[in-house]
Write an enzyme that holds these catalytic residues in place. Structure first.
Site, PDB file in Angstrom:
ATOM      1  N   GLU A  93     -10.801   8.074   2.149  1.00  0.00           N
ATOM      2  CA  GLU A  93     -12.265   7.749   2.283  1.00  0.00           C
ATOM      3  C   GLU A  93     -12.238   7.089   3.745  1.00  0.00           C
ATOM      4  O   GLU A  93     -11.198   6.620   4.222  1.00  0.00           O
ATOM      5  CB  GLU A  93     -12.434   6.394   1.365  1.00  0.00           C
ATOM      6  CG  GLU A  93     -12.700   7.446  -0.098  1.00  0.00           C
ATOM      7  CD  GLU A  93     -13.219   6.545  -1.217  1.00  0.00           C
ATOM      8  OE1 GLU A  93     -14.070   6.808  -1.918  1.00  0.00           O
ATOM      9  OE2 GLU A  93     -12.860   5.255  -1.353  1.00  0.00           O
ATOM     10  N   CYS A 106     -13.457   2.250   9.541  1.00  0.00           N
ATOM     11  CA  CYS A 106     -12.257   1.861   9.018  1.00  0.00           C
ATOM     12  C   CYS A 106     -11.560   3.192   8.321  1.00  0.00           C
ATOM     13  O   CYS A 106     -12.224   4.029   7.632  1.00  0.00           O
ATOM     14  CB  CYS A 106     -12.551   1.077   7.769  1.00  0.00           C
ATOM     15  SG  CYS A 106     -11.510   0.616   6.610  1.00  0.00           S
ATOM     16  N   CYS A 113      -1.091   5.059  -1.397  1.00  0.00           N
ATOM     17  CA  CYS A 113      -0.387   4.083  -0.740  1.00  0.00           C
ATOM     18  C   CYS A 113       0.996   3.893  -1.445  1.00  0.00           C
ATOM     19  O   CYS A 113       1.214   3.644  -2.643  1.00  0.00           O
ATOM     20  CB  CYS A 113      -0.926   2.740  -0.520  1.00  0.00           C
ATOM     21  SG  CYS A 113      -0.135   1.704   0.674  1.00  0.00           S
ATOM     22  N   CYS A 117       0.869  -3.458  -3.652  1.00  0.00           N
ATOM     23  CA  CYS A 117       0.172  -4.653  -3.472  1.00  0.00           C
ATOM     24  C   CYS A 117      -0.745  -4.948  -4.804  1.00  0.00           C
ATOM     25  O   CYS A 117      -1.549  -4.172  -5.238  1.00  0.00           O
ATOM     26  CB  CYS A 117      -0.612  -4.957  -2.340  1.00  0.00           C
ATOM     27  SG  CYS A 117       0.457  -4.449  -0.827  1.00  0.00           S
ATOM     28  N   CYS A 120      -4.769  -4.473  -5.081  1.00  0.00           N
ATOM     29  CA  CYS A 120      -5.445  -3.339  -4.393  1.00  0.00           C
ATOM     30  C   CYS A 120      -5.583  -2.365  -5.230  1.00  0.00           C
ATOM     31  O   CYS A 120      -4.552  -1.920  -5.801  1.00  0.00           O
ATOM     32  CB  CYS A 120      -4.584  -3.108  -2.994  1.00  0.00           C
ATOM     33  SG  CYS A 120      -5.421  -1.845  -2.080  1.00  0.00           S
ATOM     34  N   GLY A 166      -3.636   3.382   2.753  1.00  0.00           N
ATOM     35  CA  GLY A 166      -2.199   3.676   3.242  1.00  0.00           C
ATOM     36  C   GLY A 166      -1.736   2.358   4.008  1.00  0.00           C
ATOM     37  O   GLY A 166      -2.617   1.586   4.387  1.00  0.00           O
ATOM     38  N   GLU A 167      -0.610   2.682   4.244  1.00  0.00           N
ATOM     39  CA  GLU A 167       0.305   1.686   5.247  1.00  0.00           C
ATOM     40  C   GLU A 167       0.498   2.335   6.462  1.00  0.00           C
ATOM     41  O   GLU A 167       1.504   3.274   6.447  1.00  0.00           O
ATOM     42  CB  GLU A 167       1.505   1.027   4.525  1.00  0.00           C
ATOM     43  CG  GLU A 167       2.395   0.463   5.367  1.00  0.00           C
ATOM     44  CD  GLU A 167       1.873  -0.702   6.128  1.00  0.00           C
ATOM     45  OE1 GLU A 167       1.210  -1.644   5.401  1.00  0.00           O
ATOM     46  OE2 GLU A 167       1.856  -0.780   7.534  1.00  0.00           O
ATOM     47  N   SER A 198      -3.506  -2.543  10.979  1.00  0.00           N
ATOM     48  CA  SER A 198      -3.405  -3.619   9.834  1.00  0.00           C
ATOM     49  C   SER A 198      -2.310  -3.179   9.177  1.00  0.00           C
ATOM     50  O   SER A 198      -2.059  -2.083   8.838  1.00  0.00           O
ATOM     51  CB  SER A 198      -4.454  -3.614   9.024  1.00  0.00           C
ATOM     52  OG  SER A 198      -4.328  -4.695   7.839  1.00  0.00           O
ATOM     53  N   SER A 220      -1.377  -8.233   6.904  1.00  0.00           N
ATOM     54  CA  SER A 220      -1.833  -8.524   5.376  1.00  0.00           C
ATOM     55  C   SER A 220      -0.970  -9.768   4.807  1.00  0.00           C
ATOM     56  O   SER A 220       0.009  -9.295   4.222  1.00  0.00           O
ATOM     57  CB  SER A 220      -2.117  -7.277   4.532  1.00  0.00           C
ATOM     58  OG  SER A 220      -3.157  -6.434   5.066  1.00  0.00           O
ATOM     59  N   LEU A 221      -1.348 -10.895   5.008  1.00  0.00           N
ATOM     60  CA  LEU A 221      -0.225 -11.921   4.731  1.00  0.00           C
ATOM     61  C   LEU A 221      -0.573 -12.428   3.255  1.00  0.00           C
ATOM     62  O   LEU A 221       0.467 -12.134   2.321  1.00  0.00           O
ATOM     63  CB  LEU A 221      -0.437 -13.184   5.649  1.00  0.00           C
ATOM     64  CG  LEU A 221       0.961 -13.866   5.588  1.00  0.00           C
ATOM     65  CD1 LEU A 221       2.069 -13.453   6.350  1.00  0.00           C
ATOM     66  CD2 LEU A 221       0.585 -15.366   6.284  1.00  0.00           C
ATOM     67  N   HIS A 222      -1.486 -12.846   2.920  1.00  0.00           N
ATOM     68  CA  HIS A 222      -2.186 -13.148   1.541  1.00  0.00           C
ATOM     69  C   HIS A 222      -1.120 -14.314   0.669  1.00  0.00           C
ATOM     70  O   HIS A 222      -1.722 -14.736  -0.374  1.00  0.00           O
ATOM     71  CB  HIS A 222      -1.844 -11.783   0.766  1.00  0.00           C
ATOM     72  CG  HIS A 222      -2.835 -10.902   1.357  1.00  0.00           C
ATOM     73  ND1 HIS A 222      -3.929 -10.908   1.714  1.00  0.00           N
ATOM     74  CD2 HIS A 222      -2.487  -9.432   1.345  1.00  0.00           C
ATOM     75  CE1 HIS A 222      -4.370  -9.602   2.263  1.00  0.00           C
ATOM     76  NE2 HIS A 222      -3.556  -8.808   2.084  1.00  0.00           N
ATOM     77  N   ASN A 297     -12.037  -8.269  -3.794  1.00  0.00           N
ATOM     78  CA  ASN A 297     -13.134  -7.295  -4.292  1.00  0.00           C
ATOM     79  C   ASN A 297     -12.695  -6.871  -5.849  1.00  0.00           C
ATOM     80  O   ASN A 297     -11.426  -6.171  -5.649  1.00  0.00           O
ATOM     81  CB  ASN A 297     -13.341  -6.361  -3.193  1.00  0.00           C
ATOM     82  CG  ASN A 297     -13.954  -6.715  -2.175  1.00  0.00           C
ATOM     83  OD1 ASN A 297     -15.174  -7.352  -2.255  1.00  0.00           O
ATOM     84  ND2 ASN A 297     -13.374  -6.594  -0.941  1.00  0.00           N
ATOM     85  N   CYS A 340     -13.132  -3.729   1.129  1.00  0.00           N
ATOM     86  CA  CYS A 340     -11.642  -3.976   1.325  1.00  0.00           C
ATOM     87  C   CYS A 340     -10.708  -3.750  -0.089  1.00  0.00           C
ATOM     88  O   CYS A 340     -11.401  -4.223  -1.166  1.00  0.00           O
ATOM     89  CB  CYS A 340     -11.135  -5.406   1.762  1.00  0.00           C
ATOM     90  SG  CYS A 340     -11.695  -5.807   3.416  1.00  0.00           S
TER      91      CYS A 340
HETATM   92  N1  SAH Z   1      -1.792  -1.165   4.020  1.00  0.00           N
HETATM   93  C1  SAH Z   1      -2.282  -1.880   5.248  1.00  0.00           C
HETATM   94  C2  SAH Z   1      -3.736  -1.462   5.529  1.00  0.00           C
HETATM   95  C3  SAH Z   1      -4.519  -1.656   4.309  1.00  0.00           C
HETATM   96  S1  SAH Z   1      -5.703  -2.723   4.954  1.00  0.00           S
HETATM   97  C4  SAH Z   1      -2.347  -3.392   5.092  1.00  0.00           C
HETATM   98  O1  SAH Z   1      -1.738  -3.979   3.802  1.00  0.00           O
HETATM   99  O2  SAH Z   1      -2.639  -4.187   5.919  1.00  0.00           O
HETATM  100  C5  SAH Z   1      -6.911  -3.141   3.742  1.00  0.00           C
HETATM  101  C6  SAH Z   1      -6.984  -4.655   3.662  1.00  0.00           C
HETATM  102  O3  SAH Z   1      -7.678  -4.936   2.521  1.00  0.00           O
HETATM  103  C7  SAH Z   1      -5.531  -5.501   3.369  1.00  0.00           C
HETATM  104  O4  SAH Z   1      -5.635  -6.712   4.042  1.00  0.00           O
HETATM  105  C8  SAH Z   1      -5.452  -5.518   2.085  1.00  0.00           C
HETATM  106  O5  SAH Z   1      -4.458  -6.421   1.609  1.00  0.00           O
HETATM  107  C9  SAH Z   1      -6.927  -6.005   1.569  1.00  0.00           C
HETATM  108  N2  SAH Z   1      -7.239  -5.942   0.372  1.00  0.00           N
HETATM  109  C10 SAH Z   1      -6.656  -5.000  -0.520  1.00  0.00           C
HETATM  110  N3  SAH Z   1      -7.150  -5.222  -1.844  1.00  0.00           N
HETATM  111  C11 SAH Z   1      -8.172  -5.996  -1.824  1.00  0.00           C
HETATM  112  C12 SAH Z   1      -9.432  -6.426  -2.857  1.00  0.00           C
HETATM  113  N4  SAH Z   1      -9.297  -5.858  -3.963  1.00  0.00           N
HETATM  114  N5  SAH Z   1      -9.938  -7.329  -2.203  1.00  0.00           N
HETATM  115  C13 SAH Z   1      -9.952  -7.611  -0.913  1.00  0.00           C
HETATM  116  N6  SAH Z   1      -9.227  -7.281  -0.041  1.00  0.00           N
HETATM  117  C14 SAH Z   1      -8.172  -6.554  -0.378  1.00  0.00           C
END
Ligand code: SAH
Length: 362
Positions: A93, A106, A113, A117, A120, A166-167, A198, A220-222, A297, A340
């Site tokens: 997508e 995007c 992937c 995580c 996701c 994907g990463e 990212s 993507s720190l989180h 989301n 996202c």
């Molecule tokens: N693999 C890469 C590229 C993916 S970017 C990365 O991890 O950065 C997609 C972004 O959306 C990342 O920051 C990811 O952590 C975030 N994301 C993933 N699932 C999500 C969700 N359910 N709600 C909001 N953000 C999410």
């Protein structure tokens, strides 16, 4: 099956060597790139500044092969999503997000992937394979065509983010060639700061990207401590926070202190306390960063939920008071599952474990 090279897989350098290898002048590479990425022409027959002989030769020996759009959806907020079939079993997508001052595409870098995580939905799909350079750049080509770029030559896609499926840094070589095409004046000609990779934090590849490209970086720190981060972003077990933050610092130093974007998904009662915010501010003391708070989301089967708006605002205030530019990312396209972490495409084989052992993730 054809094993003719697909010219979409080549950046300028590779295309130049291809032409030299077949005994042609290397400047043919620039001509072909302009046809494909400026004019939107993918038929050798129409490339009128190439001799008839060369066109015939290319037709016999190479292809310009695009994947096919199999579905298109438009959100009530103007976001558009394309489902692109890349082989008989898989699709990815691509999402276009229009804003007042920019248009962001995007794009995906892998089918599914291999990272896992927890919040996701792409992760739930498993992993099938890396996208080729051609399959990555084709997403941009197809979206540009759909948006009328080749007809009007008016840039509608002004920014690219590798934030789809994907990463990207686990598909480094193909992503780098795609970045070269995005930023090459003979191809899409975008400024490097308008292209953002990212990553969830593949430290050695962050350093490679610093040397070999000069694009914007998002992490993507989180989570702001190893215990939590290893739990929700398992790649943290291989590249813990101190290593990742040190790599961010080196990256900003190499780019005249351009800030790294820190993505932080707001998960209710998981990572959204005021103490988490203070700890995050401490993590970001040593290098310029701007924080994007992403409201979580939801997707079917998840047990996470999104922090409420008051919590997100209080979290943001603490970061802002610490001097860190912080915005809450607007959720776009969620009515068509384009937000996202909602991108899923169609991933035929689930091979998470197998692939993980191949790339050495613990
Ligand atoms: N693999 C890469 C590229 C993916 S970017 C990365 O991890 O950065 C997609 C972004 O959306 C990342 O920051 C990811 O952590 C975030 N994301 C993933 N699932 C999500 C969700 N359910 N709600 C909001 N953000 C999410």
């Amino acid at each position: 099956m054809t094993d003719k090279p697909n010219l979409l897989d080549f950046d300028l350098k590779k295309l130049e060597s291809y032409f030299v290898e077949i005994g042609e002048k290397s400047f043919r590479a620039e001509q072909i790139l302009k046809w494909i990425y400026h004019q939107g022409v993918i038929e050798f027959n129409y490339m009128t500044n190439l001799s008839k002989e060369l066109r015939a030769r290319l037709k016999d020996n190479a292809v310009i092969k695009l994947p096919e759009i199999i579905a298109h959806q438009q959100s009530s907020d103007g976001t558009q999503k394309w489902l692109i079939q890349i082989d008989n079993h898989n699709s990815v997508e691509t999402v276009f997000i229009p804003e007042d001052d920019r248009g962001t595409l995007c794009i995906s870098s892998q089918v599914g992937c291999p990272l896992d995580c927890k919040f996701c939905s792409t992760a739930q799909q498993g992993f099938n394979r890396n996208l080729t350079t051609g399959e990555i750049i084709a997403q941009v080509w197809l979206a540009n065509k759909a948006l009328g770029y080749f007809k009007n030559n008016k840039r509608i896609i002004t920014n690219i983010v590798f934030m789809g499926m994907g990463e990207p840094l686990l598909n480094y070589d193909n992503v780098l060639k795609a970045i070269n095409l995005l930023t090459d004046d003979f191809a899409f000609g975008l400024a490097r700061r308008r292209v953002t990779v990212s990553t969830s934090g593949i430290v050695p590849e962050i350093d490679r990207l610093k040397e070999e490209s000069n694009v914007s970086l998002a992490i993507s720190l989180h989570a702001s401590n190893d215990e939590l981060r290893s739990n929700i972003v398992p790649i943290n077990r291989s590249y813990p926070l101190d290593k990742l933050l040190a790599a961010c610092k080196r990256y900003t130093q190499a780019r005249d202190n351009d800030p790294v974007t820190i993505e932080y998904v707001m998960l209710r009662d998981i990572n959204d306390s005021l103490e988490d915010a203070r700890e995050l501010a401490r993590c970001l003391r040593d290098f310029p960063a701007k924080v994007n708070l992403i409201p979580f989301n939801s997707f079917p089967g998840t047990h996470y939920s999104c922090s409420d708006i008051e919590t997100i605002n209080a979290f943001r205030e603490i970061l802002i008071k610490s001097g860190i530019i912080t915005v809450t990312r607007k959720t776009r396209g969620d009515d068509i599952d384009a937000a996202c972490g909602q991108l899923v495409g169609k991933v035929s084989a689930r091979s998470i474990r197998h692939q993980k052992s191949q790339i050495g993730i613990t």
